[in-house]
Design a protein around this motif. Structure first.
Motif, PDB file in Angstrom:
ATOM      1  N   SER A   1      43.643  24.765 -31.528  1.00  0.00           N
ATOM      2  CA  SER A   1      43.880  25.089 -30.120  1.00  0.00           C
ATOM      3  C   SER A   1      43.516  23.960 -29.135  1.00  0.00           C
ATOM      4  O   SER A   1      44.171  23.847 -28.101  1.00  0.00           O
ATOM      5  CB  SER A   1      43.153  26.380 -29.759  1.00  0.00           C
ATOM      6  OG  SER A   1      43.572  27.424 -30.620  1.00  0.00           O
TER       7      SER A   1
ATOM      8  N   GLN B   1      45.661  24.521 -39.842  1.00  0.00           N
ATOM      9  CA  GLN B   1      46.298  25.469 -38.926  1.00  0.00           C
ATOM     10  C   GLN B   1      47.490  24.792 -38.271  1.00  0.00           C
ATOM     11  O   GLN B   1      47.593  23.567 -38.235  1.00  0.00           O
ATOM     12  CB  GLN B   1      45.332  25.864 -37.798  1.00  0.00           C
ATOM     13  CG  GLN B   1      44.216  26.798 -38.209  1.00  0.00           C
ATOM     14  CD  GLN B   1      43.430  27.297 -36.999  1.00  0.00           C
ATOM     15  OE1 GLN B   1      43.451  26.688 -35.930  1.00  0.00           O
ATOM     16  NE2 GLN B   1      42.733  28.401 -37.174  1.00  0.00           N
TER      17      GLN B   1
ATOM     18  N   HIS C   1      39.521  24.813 -34.712  1.00  0.00           N
ATOM     19  CA  HIS C   1      40.891  25.330 -34.692  1.00  0.00           C
ATOM     20  C   HIS C   1      41.796  24.248 -34.084  1.00  0.00           C
ATOM     21  O   HIS C   1      41.294  23.216 -33.601  1.00  0.00           O
ATOM     22  CB  HIS C   1      40.988  26.659 -33.924  1.00  0.00           C
ATOM     23  CG  HIS C   1      40.352  26.665 -32.562  1.00  0.00           C
ATOM     24  ND1 HIS C   1      40.429  27.738 -31.719  1.00  0.00           N
ATOM     25  CD2 HIS C   1      39.647  25.715 -31.881  1.00  0.00           C
ATOM     26  CE1 HIS C   1      39.786  27.476 -30.598  1.00  0.00           C
ATOM     27  NE2 HIS C   1      39.299  26.262 -30.664  1.00  0.00           N
TER      28      HIS C   1
ATOM     29  N   ARG D   1      35.377  24.679 -40.644  1.00  0.00           N
ATOM     30  CA  ARG D   1      34.350  25.674 -40.351  1.00  0.00           C
ATOM     31  C   ARG D   1      33.381  25.755 -41.511  1.00  0.00           C
ATOM     32  O   ARG D   1      33.794  25.611 -42.674  1.00  0.00           O
ATOM     33  CB  ARG D   1      34.969  27.067 -40.121  1.00  0.00           C
ATOM     34  CG  ARG D   1      35.707  27.151 -38.799  1.00  0.00           C
ATOM     35  CD  ARG D   1      36.239  28.525 -38.530  1.00  0.00           C
ATOM     36  NE  ARG D   1      37.345  28.419 -37.580  1.00  0.00           N
ATOM     37  CZ  ARG D   1      38.048  29.443 -37.115  1.00  0.00           C
ATOM     38  NH1 ARG D   1      37.756  30.670 -37.504  1.00  0.00           N
ATOM     39  NH2 ARG D   1      39.034  29.247 -36.275  1.00  0.00           N
TER      40      ARG D   1
ATOM     41  N   GLU E   1      49.241  25.120 -34.450  1.00  0.00           N
ATOM     42  CA  GLU E   1      49.151  25.699 -33.114  1.00  0.00           C
ATOM     43  C   GLU E   1      50.534  25.626 -32.480  1.00  0.00           C
ATOM     44  O   GLU E   1      51.283  24.697 -32.743  1.00  0.00           O
ATOM     45  CB  GLU E   1      48.185  24.834 -32.296  1.00  0.00           C
ATOM     46  CG  GLU E   1      47.734  25.448 -31.021  1.00  0.00           C
ATOM     47  CD  GLU E   1      46.686  26.522 -31.270  1.00  0.00           C
ATOM     48  OE1 GLU E   1      46.154  26.590 -32.387  1.00  0.00           O
ATOM     49  OE2 GLU E   1      46.431  27.299 -30.331  1.00  0.00           O
TER      50      GLU E   1
HETATM   51  N1  DAH Z   1      42.572  29.503 -32.477  1.00  0.00           N
HETATM   52  C1  DAH Z   1      42.640  30.776 -33.158  1.00  0.00           C
HETATM   53  C2  DAH Z   1      41.780  30.773 -34.400  1.00  0.00           C
HETATM   54  O1  DAH Z   1      41.481  29.731 -34.896  1.00  0.00           O
HETATM   55  C3  DAH Z   1      44.067  31.103 -33.540  1.00  0.00           C
HETATM   56  C4  DAH Z   1      44.893  31.401 -32.342  1.00  0.00           C
HETATM   57  C5  DAH Z   1      45.010  32.700 -31.917  1.00  0.00           C
HETATM   58  C6  DAH Z   1      45.529  30.378 -31.652  1.00  0.00           C
HETATM   59  C7  DAH Z   1      45.761  33.006 -30.780  1.00  0.00           C
HETATM   60  C8  DAH Z   1      46.298  30.675 -30.532  1.00  0.00           C
HETATM   61  C9  DAH Z   1      46.412  32.014 -30.115  1.00  0.00           C
HETATM   62  O2  DAH Z   1      46.937  29.748 -29.831  1.00  0.00           O
HETATM   63  O3  DAH Z   1      47.147  32.286 -29.019  1.00  0.00           O
HETATM   64  O4  DAH Z   1      41.404  31.788 -34.866  1.00  0.00           O
END
Ligand code: DAH
Length: 358
Positions: free
Chosen positions: A176, A213, A174, A200, A215
């Protein structure tokens, strides 16, 4: 002698009449080549009477020189004509406008990233980046996903071979981890988005092993969930270009946020078709929440002093929704016809002022 005058006249006429380099070369060979008219006559001098020999030799040598000069002059003129013709043929009018039928297309994902950046930039966000190859700490542990945490299984992680110290790098699952890297790199406050590739081990109509994605992270001294809702609502309305687009926040769980929520926008479904901004159905577009105190502590921030929100959204997914792209997997096939249909013209850069989409 008369016969030599006639020869001179004919050869000069042939030189003048040669239309190109090949024709001119043919005349030269005919006159001055090994078996050429003049060459053979010069060779034949031995056979004529000594009285006539000297005068004939003079005439022939003069003719030979003259012809050589004429050929050189003609060659130069022909080269000049050829160059002018080529310059005229290859002329480019640099003042012409760019051709709208230009072949190249911008991939919808690239275009949508630009749209997203444009919208968040207008809200004061900056773009942050991180590596595709991550380590366990940034991708998991610092985000409050310790070893043995069940969320690790959900991520279907691609691991790389172990390094000398036994650690196994991985392809980030992700975006993140860019939160963590950004907070480690500079002191707060933060207001950033991080679009990028994620990976993934998963593949079907709605999953590809590589996807995208974005972020979001906002940390300051007085940030609350109202800010999160406002930012995502404004984003969704700008992105889908629908004033008053309905949105709801559903309680959810992510290890790195508390409280956590999933974000839905209003839509209508009819068969496979989804119409955003109409109807009474809901469609999930993002996960979000208030950054967990443990995450802040992992990067050395005091959660009593600093707080904020984060969100994560699938770029390919919102691109498909906005532009009616039916199958996620087509996005990453090298199919030019698909790109002609769904791609964007290079000069259609998204801009809030002039319009985002098509
Ligand atoms: N990292 C999560 C995913 O890949 C997505 C995500 C959800 C990012 C909530 C965030 C968050 O910053 O606050 O499923």
């Amino acid at each position: 002698m008369e016969d030599l005058e006639a020869l001179e006249r004919d050869l000069l006429a042939a030189v003048a009449g040669a239309e190109d380099r090949d024709a001119l070369e043919a005349v030269r060979v005919l006159a001055l080549g090994k078996k050429g008219e003049i060459t053979s006559r010069l060779k034949g001098l031995a056979e004529i009477s000594p009285d006539a020999r000297k005068a004939t030799a003079q005439i022939l040598n003069r003719l030979k020189d003259r012809l050589g000069q004429e050929i050189a002059t003609r060659a130069e003129a022909l080269a000049e004509t050829a160059l002018s013709a080529r310059l005229a043929a290859e002329k480019i009018d640099v003042t012409l406008p760019a051709r709208p039928e230009a072949e190249g297309r911008i991939h919808p994902v690239s275009h949508v990233v630009e749209e997203i950046v444009e919208i968040f930039a207008a809200m004061g966000f900056v773009v942050a980046q991180g590596p595709d190859i991550e380590d366990d700490f940034h991708n998991f542990t610092a985000l409050n996903i310790p070893p043995e945490h069940p969320a690790r299984q959900m991520h279907d992680t691609f691991y790389l071979p172990a390094q000398a110290d036994g650690r196994r790098p991985l392809l980030r699952t992700h975006t993140s981890p860019v939160q963590i890297r950004s907070m480690q790199a500079a002191p707060p406050p933060y207001r950033l988005i991080a679009p990028g590739r994620t990976f993934r081990c998963d593949s079907d109509q709605t999953h590809t092993p590589m996807f995208h994605q974005v972020e979001g992270l906002v940390i300051a001294r007085d940030i609350h969930m109202g800010h999160l809702k406002g930012v995502l609502r404004d984003f969704a309305r700008a992105f889908f270009e629908i004033d008053g687009l309905k949105m709801r926040f559903r309680p959810s769980y992510f290890p790195f946020t508390e409280p956590s929520a999933e974000v839905d926008i209003g839509c209508r479904r009819r068969g496979d078709e989804i119409k955003i901004g109409e109807g009474d159905d809901w469609l999930e577009i993002a996960g979000c929440g208030m950054v967990h105190p443990k995450v802040l502590r992992h990067v050395g921030l005091d959660p009593d002093e600093w707080q904020g929100f984060a969100f994560g959204m699938g770029i390919d997914r919102v691109a498909m929704l906005k532009y009616g792209i039916p199958d996620l997997r087509d996005m990453f096939e090298p199919d030019l016809q698909w790109l002609q249909k769904f791609g964007f013209r290079p000069y259609d850069a998204p801009s809030l002022g002039r319009g985002l989409g098509r």
